[in-house]
Design a protein around this motif. Structure first.
Motif, PDB file in Angstrom:
ATOM      1  N   ILE A  52       0.839  -1.188   0.000  1.00  0.00           N
ATOM      2  CA  ILE A  52       0.000   0.000   0.000  1.00  0.00           C
ATOM      3  C   ILE A  52       0.876   1.240   0.000  1.00  0.00           C
ATOM      4  CG2 ILE A  52      -1.891  -1.147   1.201  1.00  0.00           C
ATOM      5  CD1 ILE A  52      -1.002   0.273   3.744  1.00  0.00           C
ATOM      6  N   GLU A  53       0.289   2.342  -0.396  1.00  0.00           N
ATOM      7  CA  GLU A  53       1.006   3.617  -0.450  1.00  0.00           C
ATOM      8  C   GLU A  53       0.292   4.612   0.459  1.00  0.00           C
ATOM      9  OE1 GLU A  53       1.330   6.381  -4.093  1.00  0.00           O
ATOM     10  OE2 GLU A  53       3.085   5.054  -4.274  1.00  0.00           O
ATOM     11  N   VAL A  54       1.024   5.203   1.378  1.00  0.00           N
ATOM     12  CA  VAL A  54       0.442   6.145   2.326  1.00  0.00           C
ATOM     13  C   VAL A  54       1.203   7.465   2.278  1.00  0.00           C
ATOM     14  CG1 VAL A  54       1.835   5.171   4.208  1.00  0.00           C
ATOM     15  CG2 VAL A  54      -0.148   6.574   4.738  1.00  0.00           C
ATOM     16  N   THR A  55       0.463   8.553   2.238  1.00  0.00           N
ATOM     17  CA  THR A  55       1.045   9.888   2.304  1.00  0.00           C
ATOM     18  C   THR A  55       0.759  10.457   3.687  1.00  0.00           C
ATOM     19  OG1 THR A  55       0.696  10.236  -0.064  1.00  0.00           O
ATOM     20  CG2 THR A  55       1.082  12.187   1.274  1.00  0.00           C
ATOM     21  N   ARG A  56       1.809  10.834   4.395  1.00  0.00           N
ATOM     22  CA  ARG A  56       1.644  11.253   5.784  1.00  0.00           C
ATOM     23  C   ARG A  56       2.694  12.309   6.143  1.00  0.00           C
ATOM     24  NH1 ARG A  56       3.991   5.461   7.998  1.00  0.00           N
ATOM     25  NH2 ARG A  56       6.171   5.808   7.442  1.00  0.00           N
ATOM     26  N   ASN A  57       2.504  12.937   7.300  1.00  0.00           N
ATOM     27  CA  ASN A  57       3.470  13.898   7.818  1.00  0.00           C
ATOM     28  C   ASN A  57       4.515  13.155   8.635  1.00  0.00           C
ATOM     29  OD1 ASN A  57       2.207  16.227   6.772  1.00  0.00           O
ATOM     30  ND2 ASN A  57       0.752  16.261   8.457  1.00  0.00           N
ATOM     31  N   GLU A  58       5.771  13.318   8.248  1.00  0.00           N
ATOM     32  CA  GLU A  58       6.869  12.682   8.969  1.00  0.00           C
ATOM     33  C   GLU A  58       7.787  13.744   9.545  1.00  0.00           C
ATOM     34  OE1 GLU A  58       8.901   9.935   6.471  1.00  0.00           O
ATOM     35  OE2 GLU A  58       7.175   8.596   6.258  1.00  0.00           O
ATOM     36  N   ARG A  59       8.546  13.353  10.546  1.00  0.00           N
ATOM     37  CA  ARG A  59       9.493  14.283  11.165  1.00  0.00           C
ATOM     38  C   ARG A  59      10.571  14.673  10.161  1.00  0.00           C
ATOM     39  NH1 ARG A  59       9.825  11.816  15.524  1.00  0.00           N
ATOM     40  NH2 ARG A  59       8.410  13.160  16.687  1.00  0.00           N
ATOM     41  N   CYS A  60      10.840  15.951  10.095  1.00  0.00           N
ATOM     42  CA  CYS A  60      11.830  16.460   9.148  1.00  0.00           C
ATOM     43  C   CYS A  60      13.191  15.828   9.411  1.00  0.00           C
ATOM     44  CB  CYS A  60      11.912  17.983   9.266  1.00  0.00           C
ATOM     45  SG  CYS A  60      13.178  18.719   8.204  1.00  0.00           S
ATOM     46  N   SER A  61      13.784  15.266   8.373  1.00  0.00           N
ATOM     47  CA  SER A  61      15.074  14.594   8.530  1.00  0.00           C
ATOM     48  C   SER A  61      16.221  15.578   8.719  1.00  0.00           C
ATOM     49  CB  SER A  61      15.339  13.710   7.311  1.00  0.00           C
ATOM     50  OG  SER A  61      15.339  14.497   6.120  1.00  0.00           O
ATOM     51  N   ARG A  62      16.020  16.810   8.283  1.00  0.00           N
ATOM     52  CA  ARG A  62      17.107  17.794   8.387  1.00  0.00           C
ATOM     53  C   ARG A  62      17.229  18.343   9.809  1.00  0.00           C
ATOM     54  NH1 ARG A  62      20.261  20.957   5.109  1.00  0.00           N
ATOM     55  NH2 ARG A  62      20.813  23.023   5.890  1.00  0.00           N
ATOM     56  N   CYS A  63      16.092  18.744  10.388  1.00  0.00           N
ATOM     57  CA  CYS A  63      16.145  19.357  11.725  1.00  0.00           C
ATOM     58  C   CYS A  63      15.717  18.396  12.825  1.00  0.00           C
ATOM     59  CB  CYS A  63      15.278  20.609  11.779  1.00  0.00           C
ATOM     60  SG  CYS A  63      13.504  20.298  11.584  1.00  0.00           S
ATOM     61  N   GLY A  64      15.290  17.170  12.446  1.00  0.00           N
ATOM     62  CA  GLY A  64      14.861  16.206  13.448  1.00  0.00           C
ATOM     63  C   GLY A  64      13.610  16.611  14.192  1.00  0.00           C
ATOM     64  N   GLY A  65      12.796  17.485  13.554  1.00  0.00           N
ATOM     65  CA  GLY A  65      11.583  17.949  14.206  1.00  0.00           C
ATOM     66  C   GLY A  65      11.792  19.152  15.100  1.00  0.00           C
ATOM     67  N   ASN A  66      13.028  19.628  15.186  1.00  0.00           N
ATOM     68  CA  ASN A  66      13.339  20.771  16.049  1.00  0.00           C
ATOM     69  C   ASN A  66      12.891  22.099  15.449  1.00  0.00           C
ATOM     70  OD1 ASN A  66      14.533  21.839  18.427  1.00  0.00           O
ATOM     71  ND2 ASN A  66      16.298  22.505  17.233  1.00  0.00           N
ATOM     72  N   ASN A 111      10.700  24.525   6.419  1.00  0.00           N
ATOM     73  CA  ASN A 111      10.253  25.910   6.649  1.00  0.00           C
ATOM     74  C   ASN A 111       9.799  26.151   8.085  1.00  0.00           C
ATOM     75  OD1 ASN A 111      10.657  26.716   3.917  1.00  0.00           O
ATOM     76  ND2 ASN A 111       8.722  25.739   3.354  1.00  0.00           N
ATOM     77  N   GLY A 112      10.447  25.467   9.011  1.00  0.00           N
ATOM     78  CA  GLY A 112      10.177  25.714  10.420  1.00  0.00           C
ATOM     79  C   GLY A 112       8.993  24.950  10.991  1.00  0.00           C
ATOM     80  N   SER A 113       8.414  24.029  10.235  1.00  0.00           N
ATOM     81  CA  SER A 113       7.263  23.273  10.758  1.00  0.00           C
ATOM     82  C   SER A 113       7.690  22.035  11.538  1.00  0.00           C
ATOM     83  CB  SER A 113       6.343  22.854   9.616  1.00  0.00           C
ATOM     84  OG  SER A 113       6.983  21.891   8.788  1.00  0.00           O
ATOM     85  N   GLY A 114       8.888  21.536  11.278  1.00  0.00           N
ATOM     86  CA  GLY A 114       9.371  20.337  11.952  1.00  0.00           C
ATOM     87  C   GLY A 114       8.881  19.048  11.310  1.00  0.00           C
ATOM     88  N   ARG A 115       8.001  19.175  10.306  1.00  0.00           N
ATOM     89  CA  ARG A 115       7.436  17.991   9.657  1.00  0.00           C
ATOM     90  C   ARG A 115       7.392  18.189   8.150  1.00  0.00           C
ATOM     91  NH1 ARG A 115       1.973  17.462  13.045  1.00  0.00           N
ATOM     92  NH2 ARG A 115       2.126  19.749  12.906  1.00  0.00           N
ATOM     93  N   ARG A 116       7.449  17.092   7.443  1.00  0.00           N
ATOM     94  CA  ARG A 116       7.352  17.125   5.986  1.00  0.00           C
ATOM     95  C   ARG A 116       6.400  16.036   5.504  1.00  0.00           C
ATOM     96  NH1 ARG A 116      12.110  17.508   2.078  1.00  0.00           N
ATOM     97  NH2 ARG A 116      10.358  18.276   0.874  1.00  0.00           N
ATOM     98  N   ARG A 117       5.701  16.328   4.424  1.00  0.00           N
ATOM     99  CA  ARG A 117       4.760  15.364   3.859  1.00  0.00           C
ATOM    100  C   ARG A 117       5.523  14.391   2.963  1.00  0.00           C
ATOM    101  NH1 ARG A 117      -0.443  15.451   4.479  1.00  0.00           N
ATOM    102  NH2 ARG A 117      -1.909  14.514   2.984  1.00  0.00           N
ATOM    103  N   GLN A 118       5.395  13.109   3.265  1.00  0.00           N
ATOM    104  CA  GLN A 118       6.123  12.082   2.541  1.00  0.00           C
ATOM    105  C   GLN A 118       5.159  10.969   2.107  1.00  0.00           C
ATOM    106  OE1 GLN A 118       9.290  12.190   1.747  1.00  0.00           O
ATOM    107  NE2 GLN A 118      10.149  13.776   3.063  1.00  0.00           N
ATOM    108  N   THR A 119       5.499  10.328   0.995  1.00  0.00           N
ATOM    109  CA  THR A 119       4.737   9.174   0.518  1.00  0.00           C
ATOM    110  C   THR A 119       5.593   7.929   0.682  1.00  0.00           C
ATOM    111  OG1 THR A 119       3.486  10.504  -1.076  1.00  0.00           O
ATOM    112  CG2 THR A 119       3.570   8.138  -1.460  1.00  0.00           C
TER     113      THR A 119
END
Length: 374
Positions: free
Chosen positions: A137-151, A206-214
């Motif tokens: 299956i394919e899921v699109t969700r918000n994941e913790r930003c890999s660059r800032c670690g969610g900080n 952009n400072g949200s700490g999360r990114r949308r990933q599939t």
């Protein structure tokens, strides 16, 4: 200038004078929820809220309530109200307000919050539902930003203390009244209760700490699931805010119909069509099975339409184990809609042999058939 007359405390809370302690508490909660300054920005809401708190302080205390019931407001002059209201987060009810208005205080704003759940609908074949399968299956969700670690801040940058609240996440407004000092505590509007400011937001999110990933996930669907079944994939939903854990992913299963079988929980139902001679004389019928070889079923003579034959253990595997359901073979007698002359003659003779009345029309047709056959 004359001082304004204070309202009756029972009237303030909207309860009767003989109201129980629980009724007073419920009324206070309802009104406090409505007029709390963090939720109600209308003019007069804060004053109304203080009035509600004052009424509850008196009527929830048996000693103060007794004095008030006997002497009115004058009977409360010996009680220390200033000390009670001084600790108002608002007042001496800080813990209650934390329970009522969860998420409005700075402490709640900085708490880790679990991420949102997600749902995916999937369609599978009848046999796949019965015996289990694996699906990608394919899921699109918000994941913790890999660059800032969610900080939320650019790696290597420094976080600054909020200048408005000094890092507490709260701002306070102090006011005084006849009853003492009130401290109105609210979430800091500049840092939104976090107590810190990001000077350089993460360039990736952009400072949200999360990114949308599939993502693609391989899901094992257990044997025995049915149409409308749900599976919960723990931790496969959106990542939470402020370092909170992820939500769940719910998989809702739709099952395609089978050309031969109907399903009744763990049992299968198969409709077997028999001709009149087969039902009357008996026969052997080949019954298809799910995922196996056909089963030879002996149909006894005189089988009536609607009779059910049970083939044990040839149904659907039970989802929680414990074997399989049964295959229910439901017999149905098919009445022919078109007959040859010979078939009609034989059926009329058969009817006469059973003493079944034959219509004049059938007798006339039978005569013509005999003449034609010589």
């Amino acid at each position: 200038m004359a001082r304004a007359t204070k309202r009756d405390y029972y009237e303030v809370l909207g309860v009767l004078r003989n109201a129980s302690t629980e009724e007073i508490k419920k009324a206070f909660r309802r009104l406090a929820m409505r007029y709390h300054p963090d939720r109600n920005r209308e003019d007069g809401a804060e004053a109304r809220f203080k009035e509600i708190g004052e009424a509850y302080e008196v009527l929830s205390d048996s000693e103060k309530r007794a004095a008030y019931d006997r002497f009115g407001h004058a009977g409360l002059q010996g009680f220390d109200f200033g000390r009670q209201f001084e600790g108002f987060d608002f007042g001496g009810f800080g813990d209650i307000f934390d329970a009522f208005f969860g998420g409005t205080t700075a402490r709640r704003a900085r708490e880790a919050m679990r991420g949102a759940d997600r749902r995916i609908d999937i369609e599978i074949d009848f046999e796949e539902a019965a015996f289990g399968c694996e699906k990608e299956i394919e899921v699109t969700r918000n994941e913790r930003c890999s660059r800032c670690g969610g900080n939320r801040a650019e790696p290597g940058s420094q976080l600054a203390r909020c200048p408005s609240c000094g890092g507490t996440g709260q701002v306070r407004r102090v006011s005084r009244s006849f009853f003492g000092q009130f401290v109105n505590v609210a979430t800091c509007p500049q840092c939104h209760g976090e107590g810190r400011m990001i000077k350089e937001p993460c360039k990736e999110c952009n400072g949200s700490g999360r990114r949308r990933q599939t993502r693609k996930l391989l899901v094992k669907i257990p044997a025995g699931v049915d149409d409308g079944s749900q599976m919960r994939l723990s931790g496969e939903g959106d990542v939470g805010a402020n370092g909170g854990g992820p939500g769940h992913l719910y998989l809702v299963i739709a099952v395609r119909p089978h050309p031969h079988f109907q399903r009744d929980e763990d049992d299968l139902v198969y409709d077997l069509e028999l001709s009149l001679p087969q039902a009357a004389l008996g026969c052997e019928a080949e019954i298809p099975t799910l995922g196996g070889k056909p089963h030879t079923l002996k149909i006894p003579a005189g089988t009536q339409g609607g009779r059910v034959f049970v083939l044990k253990g040839k149904g659907v595997p039970r989802i929680h184990g414990g074997g399989r359901g049964d295959l229910l073979v439901r017999a149905g007698v098919v009445v022919p809609t078109k007959l040859t002359d010979e078939q009609r003659e034989l059926l009329v003779k058969l009817a006469e042999s059973f003493g079944t009345p034959v219509s004049d029309e059938e007798k006339g047709i039978l005569g013509k058939i005999k003449d034609a056959l010589g």
